[in-house]
Design a protein around this motif. Structure first.
Motif, PDB file in Angstrom:
ATOM      1  N   LEU A  74       0.808  -1.221   0.000  1.00  0.00           N
ATOM      2  CA  LEU A  74       0.000   0.000   0.000  1.00  0.00           C
ATOM      3  C   LEU A  74       0.841   1.270   0.000  1.00  0.00           C
ATOM      4  O   LEU A  74       0.446   2.274  -0.608  1.00  0.00           O
ATOM      5  CB  LEU A  74      -0.943  -0.004   1.209  1.00  0.00           C
ATOM      6  CG  LEU A  74      -1.984   1.118   1.238  1.00  0.00           C
ATOM      7  CD1 LEU A  74      -2.968   0.971   0.083  1.00  0.00           C
ATOM      8  CD2 LEU A  74      -2.729   1.128   2.565  1.00  0.00           C
ATOM      9  N   SER A  75       2.003   1.257   0.655  1.00  0.00           N
ATOM     10  CA  SER A  75       2.825   2.473   0.682  1.00  0.00           C
ATOM     11  C   SER A  75       3.264   2.878  -0.719  1.00  0.00           C
ATOM     12  O   SER A  75       3.452   4.066  -0.995  1.00  0.00           O
ATOM     13  CB  SER A  75       4.057   2.268   1.575  1.00  0.00           C
ATOM     14  OG  SER A  75       4.873   1.223   1.087  1.00  0.00           O
ATOM     15  N   ALA A  76       3.395   1.906  -1.613  1.00  0.00           N
ATOM     16  CA  ALA A  76       3.772   2.203  -2.997  1.00  0.00           C
ATOM     17  C   ALA A  76       2.551   2.487  -3.861  1.00  0.00           C
ATOM     18  O   ALA A  76       2.482   3.499  -4.563  1.00  0.00           O
ATOM     19  CB  ALA A  76       4.576   1.053  -3.589  1.00  0.00           C
ATOM     20  N   THR A  77       1.552   1.597  -3.821  1.00  0.00           N
ATOM     21  CA  THR A  77       0.421   1.741  -4.743  1.00  0.00           C
ATOM     22  C   THR A  77      -0.415   2.977  -4.423  1.00  0.00           C
ATOM     23  O   THR A  77      -0.885   3.664  -5.339  1.00  0.00           O
ATOM     24  CB  THR A  77      -0.463   0.485  -4.716  1.00  0.00           C
ATOM     25  OG1 THR A  77      -0.857   0.200  -3.365  1.00  0.00           O
ATOM     26  CG2 THR A  77       0.273  -0.711  -5.287  1.00  0.00           C
ATOM     27  N   LEU A  78      -0.594   3.272  -3.144  1.00  0.00           N
ATOM     28  CA  LEU A  78      -1.362   4.454  -2.787  1.00  0.00           C
ATOM     29  C   LEU A  78      -0.614   5.729  -3.169  1.00  0.00           C
ATOM     30  O   LEU A  78      -1.201   6.660  -3.725  1.00  0.00           O
ATOM     31  CB  LEU A  78      -1.668   4.450  -1.288  1.00  0.00           C
ATOM     32  CG  LEU A  78      -2.533   5.604  -0.781  1.00  0.00           C
ATOM     33  CD1 LEU A  78      -3.928   5.543  -1.388  1.00  0.00           C
ATOM     34  CD2 LEU A  78      -2.613   5.593   0.743  1.00  0.00           C
ATOM     35  N   THR A  79       0.686   5.761  -2.902  1.00  0.00           N
ATOM     36  CA  THR A  79       1.480   6.941  -3.221  1.00  0.00           C
ATOM     37  C   THR A  79       1.505   7.192  -4.721  1.00  0.00           C
ATOM     38  O   THR A  79       1.399   8.333  -5.180  1.00  0.00           O
ATOM     39  CB  THR A  79       2.909   6.781  -2.683  1.00  0.00           C
ATOM     40  OG1 THR A  79       2.849   6.546  -1.273  1.00  0.00           O
ATOM     41  CG2 THR A  79       3.747   8.018  -2.947  1.00  0.00           C
ATOM     42  N   ARG A  80       1.640   6.138  -5.499  1.00  0.00           N
ATOM     43  CA  ARG A  80       1.647   6.292  -6.954  1.00  0.00           C
ATOM     44  C   ARG A  80       0.304   6.771  -7.467  1.00  0.00           C
ATOM     45  O   ARG A  80       0.229   7.476  -8.479  1.00  0.00           O
ATOM     46  CB  ARG A  80       2.028   4.966  -7.616  1.00  0.00           C
ATOM     47  CG  ARG A  80       3.474   4.572  -7.376  1.00  0.00           C
ATOM     48  CD  ARG A  80       3.745   3.175  -7.861  1.00  0.00           C
ATOM     49  NE  ARG A  80       5.120   2.774  -7.567  1.00  0.00           N
ATOM     50  CZ  ARG A  80       5.607   1.554  -7.801  1.00  0.00           C
ATOM     51  NH1 ARG A  80       4.815   0.622  -8.324  1.00  0.00           N
ATOM     52  NH2 ARG A  80       6.854   1.264  -7.505  1.00  0.00           N
ATOM     53  N   SER A  81      -0.768   6.409  -6.786  1.00  0.00           N
ATOM     54  CA  SER A  81      -2.103   6.790  -7.234  1.00  0.00           C
ATOM     55  C   SER A  81      -2.450   8.231  -6.873  1.00  0.00           C
ATOM     56  O   SER A  81      -2.955   8.981  -7.704  1.00  0.00           O
ATOM     57  CB  SER A  81      -3.151   5.856  -6.622  1.00  0.00           C
ATOM     58  OG  SER A  81      -2.993   4.534  -7.081  1.00  0.00           O
ATOM     59  N   ARG A 110      -0.885  13.484  -0.396  1.00  0.00           N
ATOM     60  CA  ARG A 110      -2.183  12.905  -0.078  1.00  0.00           C
ATOM     61  C   ARG A 110      -2.010  11.552   0.604  1.00  0.00           C
ATOM     62  O   ARG A 110      -2.748  11.216   1.546  1.00  0.00           O
ATOM     63  CB  ARG A 110      -3.011  12.739  -1.351  1.00  0.00           C
ATOM     64  CG  ARG A 110      -4.385  12.130  -1.137  1.00  0.00           C
ATOM     65  CD  ARG A 110      -5.378  13.121  -0.584  1.00  0.00           C
ATOM     66  NE  ARG A 110      -5.674  14.157  -1.567  1.00  0.00           N
ATOM     67  CZ  ARG A 110      -6.473  15.185  -1.324  1.00  0.00           C
ATOM     68  NH1 ARG A 110      -7.049  15.317  -0.141  1.00  0.00           N
ATOM     69  NH2 ARG A 110      -6.686  16.096  -2.255  1.00  0.00           N
ATOM     70  N   ALA A 111      -1.043  10.759   0.173  1.00  0.00           N
ATOM     71  CA  ALA A 111      -0.818   9.458   0.791  1.00  0.00           C
ATOM     72  C   ALA A 111      -0.447   9.610   2.260  1.00  0.00           C
ATOM     73  O   ALA A 111      -0.913   8.847   3.119  1.00  0.00           O
ATOM     74  CB  ALA A 111       0.274   8.697   0.042  1.00  0.00           C
ATOM     75  N   ARG A 112       0.399  10.593   2.574  1.00  0.00           N
ATOM     76  CA  ARG A 112       0.760  10.833   3.972  1.00  0.00           C
ATOM     77  C   ARG A 112      -0.494  11.149   4.796  1.00  0.00           C
ATOM     78  O   ARG A 112      -0.667  10.650   5.909  1.00  0.00           O
ATOM     79  CB  ARG A 112       1.757  11.991   4.075  1.00  0.00           C
ATOM     80  CG  ARG A 112       3.154  11.648   3.601  1.00  0.00           C
ATOM     81  CD  ARG A 112       4.070  12.869   3.704  1.00  0.00           C
ATOM     82  NE  ARG A 112       5.383  12.592   3.148  1.00  0.00           N
ATOM     83  CZ  ARG A 112       6.393  12.033   3.818  1.00  0.00           C
ATOM     84  NH1 ARG A 112       6.215  11.701   5.088  1.00  0.00           N
ATOM     85  NH2 ARG A 112       7.550  11.817   3.230  1.00  0.00           N
TER      86      ARG A 112
END
Length: 267
Positions: A152-159, A164-166
Motif C-alpha cells: 500500500l505504501s507504494a500503490t497508494l502513493t503512486r495513485s 495525499r498518501a501521507r
C-alpha cells in the motif's frame, strides 16, 4: 475449474474467459483470516496459470469488498507469540499482492462495499477498479498502531501522490469512492447493485482484448518508477519486438487494413 466447495472462504467461478474470484466471509465483511488468505492465494495461483482464463474479477460477497486482516485472529496471534504474529505479511499478503499485480492477465477489482486496510491494498494491486458509489475506503493501519503492508505504501502513493498518501495513512480517515477517483485512484463509480455486472463487463472486455499486449504493458508500467529513460526505451523496444511476432498483432494489422474488427487470441 470445479464448482464452489461447501464452506469455502473464497469462491471461483468461470464466466467465459473471465474468472470471478469472490471473498466469501460476508458475516465478517470478508476480513482475511488464515483460511481465507490461503484459499485466496491458491485461487489466484490457479487462475494465473490457467491459459483459458484471460481476465480476472476480484470481488467480495455481501456488502463488503474486504475489511482487511481479521483482527480477532490477529489478537489471538499476538497473545500467542507477538514476535511471529506478523509472519503472515511475508507468507500470505505479499504473495497475494504479487499475484494480482504481476499475473500475465488483467485483473479488475469489483469494490462492492467496505474496502479498508489490506482490502484497500488488494484493490490497488489490481489493474482496474469498479467502485460502489457508497463504498467506504480507508487505510486503517495507523488507527491500530501499525503502518502499511501489502504494497500500500507504494500503490497508494503512486495513485494519489506523496502528500495525499501521507494524509490518508497518518490520519487514517475514511473516504468515499468519489473522493478516491478525484484523488487519482482510478475507477468507475456505479450504484452498489451494479458493481457485479459492471465488473464482469469490464473483465469480459479485457478478456476479448490483446492479453499478450496487456501482460507486456503491466510489466512496463510496474517497472517504470525510478527506471532511467534509456532503460525504459530499451525495455519498450524489446516488448514491442516480442509482440511483433504474435498472431494477435499480425491479425490486428490486417484487420485494420481491411476495416474490420480484430479478433484477439492472446498469442
Amino acid at each position: 475449474m470445479d464448482g464452489p466447495v461447501e464452506g469455502a472462504a473464497v469462491l471461483v467461478e468461470r464466466d467465459g474467459a473471465v474468472a470471478v474470484v469472490t471473498l466469501n466471509r460476508p458475516e465478517r465483511r470478508n476480513a482475511l483470516d488464515g483460511k481465507t488468505k490461503a484459499e485466496l492465494r491458491g485461487a489466484l495461483e490457479d487462475v494465473a496459470a490457467d491459459a483459458a482464463v484471460r481476465a480476472v474479477l476480484l470481488t467480495g460477497a455481501g456488502g463488503a469488498f474486504c475489511a482487511g486482516q481479521d483482527l480477532a485472529e490477529h489478537a489471538a496471534a499476538l497473545r500467542e507469540d507477538a514476535a511471529h504474529a506478523f509472519d503472515t505479511v511475508e507468507q500470505d499478503y505479499a504473495p497475494v499482492v504479487r499475484l494480482l499485480a504481476t499475473m500475465d492477465k488483467p485483473v479488475v477489482a469489483g469494490v462492492n462495499g467496505t474496502c479498508v486496510g489490506a482490502g484497500l491494498a488488494l484493490a490497488l494491486a489490481c489493474d482496474l477498479r469498479v467502485f460502489a458509489e457508497d463504498a467506504v475506503l480507508g487505510t486503517a493501519f495507523s488507527a491500530i498502531g501499525l503502518t502499511c503492508d501489502s504494497g500500500l505504501s507504494a500503490t497508494l502513493t503512486r495513485s494519489v501522490g506523496e502528500a495525499r498518501a501521507r494524509e490518508l495513512v497518518l490520519l487514517a480517515e475514511p473516504f468515499n469512492a468519489q473522493q478516491a477517483v478525484a484523488w487519482g485512484i482510478s475507477g468507475r463509480v456505479v450504484p452498489r447493485d451494479e458493481v457485479g455486472a459492471a465488473g464482469r463487463a469490464l473483465a469480459a472486455r479485457l478478456a476479448a482484448g490483446p492479453t499478450a499486449a496487456y501482460a507486456e504493458s503491466k510489466r512496463l508500467i510496474a517497472a517504470a518508477w525510478g527506471r532511467p529513460l534509456d532503460a525504459t526505451l530499451a525495455a519498450e523496444g524489446q516488448a514491442q519486438a516480442r509482440l511483433g511476432l504474435t498472431a494477435d498483432h499480425a491479425g490486428a494489422v490486417e484487420a485494420f487494413l481491411a476495416k474490420r474488427k480484430p479478433a484477439f487470441e492472446g498469442h
